[in-house]
Design an enzyme around this catalytic site. Structure first.
Site, PDB file in Angstrom:
ATOM      1  CD  GLU A  58      -4.864   2.812  -1.961  1.00 50.38           C
ATOM      2  OE1 GLU A  58      -4.259   3.014  -2.443  1.00 50.38           O
ATOM      3  OE2 GLU A  58      -5.489   4.263  -1.925  1.00 50.38           O
ATOM      4  CD  GLU A  91      -4.518   3.868  -7.918  1.00 50.19           C
ATOM      5  OE1 GLU A  91      -2.793   3.678  -7.595  1.00 50.19           O
ATOM      6  OE2 GLU A  91      -5.794   3.992  -6.769  1.00 50.19           O
ATOM      7  CG  ASP A 107      -0.769   9.984  -3.737  1.00 49.36           C
ATOM      8  OD1 ASP A 107      -0.594  10.878  -3.138  1.00 49.36           O
ATOM      9  OD2 ASP A 107      -0.785   9.278  -4.659  1.00 49.36           O
ATOM     10  CG  HIS A 149      -3.939   4.525   1.762  1.00 48.73           C
ATOM     11  ND1 HIS A 149      -3.651   4.680   0.539  1.00 48.73           N
ATOM     12  CD2 HIS A 149      -3.940   3.438   2.633  1.00 48.73           C
ATOM     13  CE1 HIS A 149      -2.458   3.838   0.903  1.00 48.73           C
ATOM     14  NE2 HIS A 149      -2.957   2.637   1.692  1.00 48.73           N
ATOM     15  CD  GLU A 172      -7.191   7.296  -0.356  1.00 46.77           C
ATOM     16  OE1 GLU A 172      -6.480   7.146  -0.034  1.00 46.77           O
ATOM     17  OE2 GLU A 172      -7.358   7.641  -1.836  1.00 46.77           O
ATOM     18  CD1 TRP A 220       4.741  -0.415  -2.766  1.00 50.48           C
ATOM     19  CD2 TRP A 220       4.809   1.243  -4.344  1.00 50.48           C
ATOM     20  NE1 TRP A 220       3.542  -1.106  -3.485  1.00 50.48           N
ATOM     21  CE2 TRP A 220       3.301   0.604  -4.373  1.00 50.48           C
ATOM     22  CE3 TRP A 220       4.125   2.559  -5.024  1.00 50.48           C
ATOM     23  CZ2 TRP A 220       2.295   0.121  -5.298  1.00 50.48           C
ATOM     24  CZ3 TRP A 220       2.809   2.580  -5.236  1.00 50.48           C
ATOM     25  CH2 TRP A 220       2.093   1.429  -5.579  1.00 50.48           C
ATOM     26  CG  PHE A 275       4.758   8.854  -3.225  1.00 52.69           C
ATOM     27  CD1 PHE A 275       5.735   7.345  -3.152  1.00 52.69           C
ATOM     28  CD2 PHE A 275       3.930   8.160  -3.580  1.00 52.69           C
ATOM     29  CE1 PHE A 275       5.162   6.541  -3.684  1.00 52.69           C
ATOM     30  CE2 PHE A 275       3.161   7.078  -3.996  1.00 52.69           C
ATOM     31  CZ  PHE A 275       3.607   6.550  -3.654  1.00 52.69           C
TER      32      PHE A 275
END
EC number: 3.2.1.23
Length: 1050
Positions: free
Chosen positions: A467, A543, A199, A424, A422, A1025, A607
């Site tokens: 992730e 997290e 991210d 994801h 990652e 979210w 985001f």
């Protein structure tokens, strides 16, 4: 035989997950190759290193096949200078892309688009003949995204991928005395991109340091340092495993290998603590014998000074390679911290003490330079973290710049080092981790991270990535780490945070008391999780507390749980810094940009902005909340007569040898009694402090508060003198009120004036006609509209004071947490903003249901009822009673009734637009920073004063902001408001905040917008979210009442 550029590119190595490198050297800790022990011990710059940072020649192509073949030998005519390190997207080539989960390219692993942006770098450098006379020269790229080929003097050297770990090559065969040329072809996309779906902004280029390193022909190849502490921590063994590069033909000749000696010297500052020297060779490993190119040295240290984040004491280990004449060939040196990390009886322990992780996730990000981070920026982050009571950081989600770990060693931060993995955006996430053809790509990212970083004491936990589901590869890599580094635990959240590939329960965004029973990977409440059958691991949230914009509500609940349940050992906030990049508008003016602002598609908009600090590292208000919740001193009030408090130190290792306790008894924001004294607390101890024999007798009525704070009188390596590290406040019981003679005399002095005011009832006049109702007192006139029933204008000396009338307000400019995952192409009906939209909260039609006027003996009273409906459905009923008295005050009692069909509103309050603009805002209430009903632990009740512009929190994505809660008095210019309310004051209306996409696009409006709330919904923040405002902070009642008193000082 040398391959041509077209031949090399035709293999498409960047689309083969089993090819991650050609000719790249093995991973190892950073080397300097000092040629004298003193320089190694004192960490002086090594003459054997030569930086290649600076301006390089750069050419950009849309795909690698477009690169001319002759480029590997000479620069192209169109080449332009580009700094290294840097991301080329921030220098006018291509565009940065921000996505969270979705891949920025079509998902077809290992294939990537044919249009694959390609950067061609080249640089000339000069080497003296003495440099090349002996030994070997390496080139080290600390970070290149995402894959690259290397040429030296026109000859191909090698290939590498993995953006976040060094790639090192032997240049010796290609170099010449004098001028040399290196050329680097960097690909934006590679099969490695499928493992780098973090991210973050997706950018490319040589974004970390590049340097040359000269090593002797026979040289240190690897060094692994471990510390082993005795059970009582009174002694330690320093274990050094060192390997030497010896030509393979000599490895089996003991006369050759045995002629080399290895020496380890351990220093504490300039004191030599221990030293050991022995020849190469190990004990027999198997029936074929020992290793002849390595050795193990063990030094015993008595009474070692231990390393921790609280007391980061570092020794310096110098490892020297000597020849048969005992002459130094080369030396390497590393900072050493004696510390033990263990999981014992369900608790993560540092040096035998259960640690509470006060952690944060941190991306490597700078608003101007992107992912190219310098030492100043690294140090700034560390100092801010330490100052705000953080003791841990998770390298989310990749190994960081090598200097980061050295600074964490020195300043004291616990680190979770995370592999650059990652996936994801895969479906399922474990698609690649269960695919054997990807095993090598996965494993190198874990094993090379460990081999580079394992000598750092700050690293207390390894992470297998983020992730990426849970597959067989994770289980295998977990076992590899446990075998190769048994001194640290391993964590991995994928697959539900509780698989066999993790020593720690490390969920993300699990809530304190609420289960989230997702079908495949349920997230239990953290309290429930540690109580599940056969579960004995510690729980540390990898997290939590998603700090996106105006967020962070309910954070204190986590810390109540952490302190209540020993196996809940803290977590890592998401995250440290808003990942916004500096962009420029059409007029060349800079602003902070987010996803989509560069024309990047796909994108996930704002985001990327979840930070506790803005991109320039100025604090969000949520940073203060974290600082207060995580503070190392806890306070309790034991009695008020005498006034006694208890203070508990949560430090595990350090004495409070640089702390001073300051206390004040405050009356309505003014100090009436205060004192200070040194704080002398041992680690994990409590002590009572007697502050006063009794509460002071007051000469005026008001509420007493006790404020305590702890400051550090002397500066530290990470904080200035008088740094405030902890604070607390209590509301005290009301003491006796004994009016002083001064106050009595003052009352007598004003008595005639008060009596005179009683005689001025005729000054309060009432006028009515078919359109208006007017109440006049001296120079003031309040004018009501019979049509709307509202206070339409407040006149003072014939000057209008209102630009917009006073009216109910039930909505707020949506927060990121209100919006959730709703966007133009996807509507989440459960998001607060969608519920409010569906209910018509943003399109309410107001009707005045009734308006009554009463002229009483000492006042005028106007009662008005308002109905609010949407599509003819009544939703809210508001009853206002205005009272105007002979002192020029307007008191408003508001009663609001809410239909049961309506979702809980964001606020119950009123707003207006004042004509005045005053430079300063003063208030008696919670402050000084922005606070909300579920985020006010760090705020304190007091008298505060701030410039008007500082009452607005400049979140990059505009939203509701700037509230100050539990206010009793507000002074703004000549305006005074009293009551029990929350308020926000700004040059921007709620409507403008709702429709503006970026902070820099907001335009100051005429006058000042004033929002007064009797009640305001919390902001939430467990995540961003799903609805995360706790039920206690949602306006669920059917009726609400509040009262405000307004006055204008003529």
């Amino acid at each position: 035989m040398q391959l041509s550029l077209p031949q090399i590119l035709s293999r498409r190595d960047w689309e083969n997950p089993q090819i991650t490198q050609y000719h790249r050297l093995e991973a190892h800790p950073p080397f300097h190759s000092w040629r004298d022990v003193e320089s190694a011990q004192k960490d002086r710059p090594s003459p054997q290193q030569q930086t290649l940072n600076g301006l390089w020649s750069f050419s950009y192509f849309t795909q690698p096949e477009a690169v001319p073949e002759h480029w590997v030998r000479c620069d192209l005519a169109e080449a332009k200078p580009l700094p290294v390190p840097a991301n080329w997207q921030l220098h006018g080539y291509d565009a940065p892309i921000y996505t969270n989960i979705q891949y920025p390219i079509p998902v077809n692993p290992p294939r990537v688009p044919d249009l694959n942006p390609t950067g061609c770098y080249s640089r000339d450098f000069t080497l003296e003949p003495s440099w090349l006379a002996s030994g070997k020269t390496r080139i080290i790229f600390d970070g290149v995204s995402s894959a690259f080929y290397l040429w030296c003097n026109g000859q191909w050297v090698g290939y590498s991928q993995d953006s976040r770990l060094p790639a090192e090559f032997d240049l010796t065969p290609y170099l010449q005395a004098g001028s040399n040329r290196i050329a680097v072809l960097v690909l934006r996309w590679s099969d490695g991109s499928y493992l780098e779906d973090q991210d973050m902004w997706r950018m490319s280029g040589i974004f970390r340091d590049v340097k040359l390193l000269h090593k002797p022909e026979i040289h240190l190849r690897d060094i692994h340092i471990m510390t082993h502490l005795s059970p009582e921590f009174t002694s330690a063994n320093l274990e050094v495993m060192a390997a030497v590069n010896i030509p393979s033909l000599q490895l089996n000749d003991p006369q050759v290998t045995g002629s080399y000696q290895l020496r380890v010297q351990l220093w504490l500052a300039d004191k030599l603590v221990a030293s050991l020297q022995q020849p190469l060779g190990t004990q027999a490993i198997d029936e074929r014998g020992p290793y002849t190119d390595r050795t193990q040295l063990v030094l015993r240290i008595d009474q070692p000074l231990l390393w921790s984040a609280e007391q980061p004491t570092l020794y310096r280990a110098v490892v020297s390679l000597l020849n048969h004449q005992q002459e130094l060939i080369e030396a390497e040196a590393y900072d050493v911290g004696f510390r033990q990390v263990a999981i014992h009886q369900g608790l993560l322990k540092i040096n035998g003490k259960a640690v509470l992780i006060r952690g944060v996730n941190r991306h490597e990000h700078h608003p101007q330079t992107g992912q190219a981070i310098d030492e100043e920026s690294l140090l700034q982050d560390i100092l801010l973290m330490k100052q705000h009571n953080f003791n841990a950081v998770r390298c989310s989600h990749y190994p960081n710049h090598p200097l980061w770990y050295r600074l964490c060693d020195r300043y004291g931060l616990y680190v979770v080092d995370e592999a650059n993995i990652e996936t994801h955006g895969m479906q399922p996430m474990s698609r690649l981790s269960d695919d054997p053809s990807w095993f090598s790509a996965f494993s190198e990212r874990v094993t090379r991270m460990v081999q580079r970083d394992r000598n750092h004491p700050c690293i207390i936990i390894w992470s297998l990535g983020n992730e990426s589901g849970h597959g067989a590869t994770h289980d295998a890599l977990y076992r590899w780490i446990k075998t190769n580094d048994p001194t640290r635990p391993v964590q991995y959240e994928g697959g539900g945070a509780n698989t066999l590939a993790t020593d720690i329960l490390c969920p993300m965004y699990a809530r304190v008391d609420e289960d989230q029973p997702f079908p495949a990977v349920p997230k239990w409440s953290i309290k429930k999780w540690i109580g599940l059958p056969n579960e004995s691991r510690p729980l540390i949230l990898c997290e939590y507390a998603h700090a996106m914009g105006n967020s962070f509500g309910g954070f204190a609940r986590y810390w109540q749980a952490f302190r209540q349940y020993p196996r809940l050992q803290g977590g890592f906030i998401w995250d440290w810094v808003d990942q916004s990049l500096t962009h420029h508008n059409d007029h060349g003016q800079p602003y902070w940009a987010y996803g989509g602002d560069f024309g990047d598609t796909p994108n996930d908009r704002q985001f990327c902005m979840n930070g506790l600090v803005f991109p320039d590292r100025s604090p969000h208000p949520s940073l203060y909340e974290a600082q207060c919740a995580q503070q190392f001193f806890q306070f309790s009030l034991l009695s008020t007569t005498p006034l006694v408090i208890n203070i508990t130190s949560e430090y595990l290792f350090r004495e409070s040898d640089n702390e001073q306790l300051y206390w004040r008894i405050m009356l309505e924001g003014e100090s009436v009694l205060e004192g200070s004294q040194p704080l002398n607390l041992s680690p994990e101890s409590s002590q009572c402090y007697r502050l006063a024999e009794k509460l002071p007798t007051l000469n005026k009525p008001g509420q007493l508060w006790l404020n305590v704070e702890i400051r550090q009188p002397k500066e530290t390596p990470w904080s200035p003198a008088q740094h405030r590290s902890a604070w607390h406040q209590w509301r005290l019981p009301q003491p006796l009120f004994s009016p002083s003679s001064d106050l009595t005399n003052a009352t007598a002095h004003y008595a005639p004036q008060l009596q005179h005011n009683l005689q001025l009832q005729h000054d309060l006049q009432l006028q009515q006609d078919e359109q208006h109702i007017k109440v006049t007192y001296q120079q003031q006139c309040w004018q009501f509209s019979r049509q709307t029933g509202r206070l339409a204008q407040w006149w003072v000396a014939d000057k209008p004071m209102l630009l917009r009338p006073l009216q109910d307000q039930f909505v707020r400019a949506p927060l990121d947490n209100d919006i959730g995952i709703s966007e133009a192409t996807h509507i989440d009906p459960n998001a607060w903003v969608e519920r409010w939209k569906k209910a018509g909260m943003y399109q309410l039609q107001q009707r005045c249901l009734s308006l009554h006027v009463d002229h009483l003996s000492h006042s005028v009273q106007i009662s008005a009822e308002y109905g609010y409906e949407f599509e003819q459905e009544p939703l809210l009923h508001s009853h206002w009673v205005y009272r105007f008295d002979r002192h020029g005050r307007m008191t408003i009692d508001v009663n609001v009734r809410i239909a049961t069909s309506l979702p809980a509103p964001a606020r119950i309050g009123m707003c207006c637009q004042l004509a005045d603009i005053s430079p300063t805002v003063e208030w008696l209430g919670l402050g000084p920073h922005e606070n909300y009903p579920d985020r006010q632990l760090a705020a304190q009740y007091g008298h505060w004063s701030l410039p008007l512009e500082q009452m607005h929190t400049a979140y990059i994505f505009p939203s509701e902001n700037g509230l100050r809660c539990n206010t009793h008095t507000l002074n703004y210019g000549r305006w005074t408001l009293t009551g029990d309310f929350h308020f926000g004051i700004s040059r921007y209306s709620t409507q403008q905040l709702m429709v503006t996409s970026h902070q820099h696009l907001l335009e100051p409006e005429e006058g000042t917008w004033l929002n007064i709330d009797g009640f305001h919904m919390g902001v939430g923040g467990d995540d961003s979210w799903s609805p995360s405002v706790h039920i206690d902070d949602i306006l669920t009642r059917e009726t609400y009442q509040y009262q405000i008193c307004w006055q204008y000082k003529v």
